[in-house]
Design an enzyme around this catalytic site. Structure first.
Site, PDB file in Angstrom:
ATOM      1  CB  CYS A 107      -0.911  -0.049   1.210  1.00 13.15           C
ATOM      2  SG  CYS A 107      -2.073  -1.404   1.035  1.00 13.15           S
ATOM      3  NE  ARG A 161      -1.564  -1.004  -3.667  1.00 10.16           N
ATOM      4  CZ  ARG A 161      -2.629  -1.583  -3.120  1.00 10.16           C
ATOM      5  NH1 ARG A 161      -3.823  -1.130  -3.380  1.00 10.16           N
ATOM      6  NH2 ARG A 161      -2.506  -2.624  -2.325  1.00 10.16           N
TER       7      ARG A 161
HETATM    8  O1  LIG Z   1       0.511   0.037   5.270  1.00  9.14           O
HETATM    9  C1  LIG Z   1      -0.680  -0.174   4.933  1.00  9.14           C
HETATM   10  C2  LIG Z   1      -1.085  -1.386   4.409  1.00  9.14           C
HETATM   11  C3  LIG Z   1      -2.394  -1.531   4.056  1.00  9.14           C
HETATM   12  N1  LIG Z   1      -3.270  -0.524   4.187  1.00  9.14           N
HETATM   13  C4  LIG Z   1      -4.689  -0.751   3.811  1.00  9.14           C
HETATM   14  C5  LIG Z   1      -5.250  -0.011   2.648  1.00  9.14           C
HETATM   15  C6  LIG Z   1      -6.398  -0.906   2.219  1.00  9.14           C
HETATM   16  O2  LIG Z   1      -7.534  -0.651   3.055  1.00  9.14           O
HETATM   17  C7  LIG Z   1      -5.886  -2.296   2.515  1.00  9.14           C
HETATM   18  C8  LIG Z   1      -5.272  -2.956   1.308  1.00  9.14           C
HETATM   19  O3  LIG Z   1      -6.252  -3.261   0.388  1.00  9.14           O
HETATM   20  P1  LIG Z   1      -6.045  -3.169  -1.196  1.00  9.14           P
HETATM   21  O4  LIG Z   1      -7.284  -3.823  -1.726  1.00  9.14           O
HETATM   22  O5  LIG Z   1      -4.817  -3.949  -1.534  1.00  9.14           O
HETATM   23  O6  LIG Z   1      -5.945  -1.723  -1.551  1.00  9.14           O
HETATM   24  O7  LIG Z   1      -4.874  -2.112   3.493  1.00  9.14           O
HETATM   25  C9  LIG Z   1      -2.879   0.684   4.732  1.00  9.14           C
HETATM   26  O8  LIG Z   1      -3.671   1.625   4.910  1.00  9.14           O
HETATM   27  N2  LIG Z   1      -1.581   0.827   5.068  1.00  9.14           N
END
Ligand SMILES: O=c1ccn([C@H]2C[C@H](O)[C@@H](COP(=O)(O)O)O2)c(=O)[nH]1
Ligand SMILES: Nc1nc(=O)c2c([nH]1)NC[C@@H]1CN(c3ccc(C(=O)N[C@@H](CCC(=O)O)C(=O)O)cc3)CN21
Length: 283
Positions: A160, A180
């Site tokens: 992320c 992202r």
């Molecule tokens: O360091 C981090 C790791 C993960 N996240 C969050 C952002 C999303 O809610 C999920 C990941 O889901 P995706 O479907 O792969 O986007 O985990 C975060 O905030 N910070």
């Protein structure tokens, strides 16, 4: 703290509902948030409107810097955040690349320390940045990226917060971190600690002053089951002033971070906070 609360408020007031297939939950989301942390002035961006488990966030960062690939390694240094993604996600459990209990696959630090090209050659991105910065060199490509589309299928989650770019101006080190996707109630609480601490640590071990850290977030969201707690509890609280982070000055090299550093080498001074809030986590 104000910029964190402004972002939460902006999501609550202006966010758009989007379906998320991976988690099966809806999110209220905004696009583009720019956060800035003054590391030189030691304004540690700890959330004060609930109790923040900052040690776990720093442990997670240490695991990334060491190239950890397994949730047990994270647990052993005081961080439980990877248990669910390593062991409770259906798609990953069925993935043939998963090497059993606790394996996370080729994510985050594995890419940072053991990036692989098509010939199977490995690159240690962090070592290169460290060596350059210690020699006072910024080649305008001091980039630590965990984002490797060719290996997404070999890991439990795409990174992320995926790219950290270091810049040297005179004797001051800066950091620009790109993310992202951001779970603002849970993830951002940790990520802002990590951006700050990464710059503070890298400045310390490369012999530079720390400047500012810039944190650029693309999709900033609140999951549907977190919204009420954020809107009706956390956002109703008044923040306290920023605490300070103290890092053991005996940490002098990248090898120190790889070998003996523990959470006892980090202390926070002046952390006043409201009651804990337990936000639901989406796997
Ligand atoms: O360091 C981090 C790791 C993960 N996240 C969050 C952002 C999303 O809610 C999920 C990941 O889901 P995706 O479907 O792969 O986007 O985990 C975060 O905030 N910070
Ligand atoms: N949905 C989701 N959100 C995230 O923030 C996130 C992921 N998934 N997957 C990968 C990592 C793991 N991260 C996590 C996981 C759990 C907490 C968490 O439960 N935090 C609690 C308690 C922490 C503790 O007791 O150590 C908190 O109240 O902050 C935080 C970040 C951040 N990332």
């Amino acid at each position: 703290m104000k910029q964190y609360l402004d972002l939460c408020r902006r999501i609550v007031d202006e966010g758009v509902w989007v379906e998320n297939e991976r988690t099966g939950k809806r999110c209220l989301a905004v696009i583009n948030a720019d956060m800035e942390y003054n590391v030189g002035a030691n304004e540690f961006p700890l959330v004060t409107t609930r109790k923040s488990y900052w040690k776990a966030a720093i442990a997670e960062l240490l695991g990334y810097l060491r190239g950890y690939h397994n949730a047990e390694q994270f647990r052993s240094i005081g961080c439980n955040t990877w248990n669910a993604n390593a062991n409770d996600n259906e798609a990953w459990l069925k993935n043939p690349y998963r090497k059993g209990e606790d394996d996370m696959g080729r994510v985050y630090g594995v890419q940072g320390r053991n990036w692989r090209n098509s010939k199977g050659e490995e690159f240690d991105q962090l070592q290169k940045i460290y060596d350059d910065l210690r020699n006072g060199v910024d080649d305008r490509g001091e980039i630590l990226t965990f984002y490797n589309p060719g290996e997404f299928h070999m890991g439990c989650l795409r990174p992320c917060m995926h790219t950290h770019t270091f810049s040297l101006l005179g004797d001051t080190l800066y950091l620009t971190s790109s993310q992202r996707s951001c779970d603002v109630p849970l993830g951002q609480n940790f990520n802002q600690i990590q951006v700050f601490t990464l710059l503070a640590l890298m400045a310390q071990i490369t012999g530079h002053k720390a400047g500012k850290a810039y944190h650029k977030i693309v999709n900033a969201h609140i999951y549907e089951d977190q919204l009420e707690l954020m809107r009706d509890v956390q956002l109703k609280r008044e923040p306290y002033s920023a605490p300070k982070l103290h890092i053991n000055p005996k940490i002098k090299t990248l090898e120190d971070i790889e070998t003996w550093v523990t959470l006892d080498d980090f202390e926070v001074e002046g952390y006043e906070h409201h009651e804990p809030i337990s936000y639901p986590f989406s796997v």
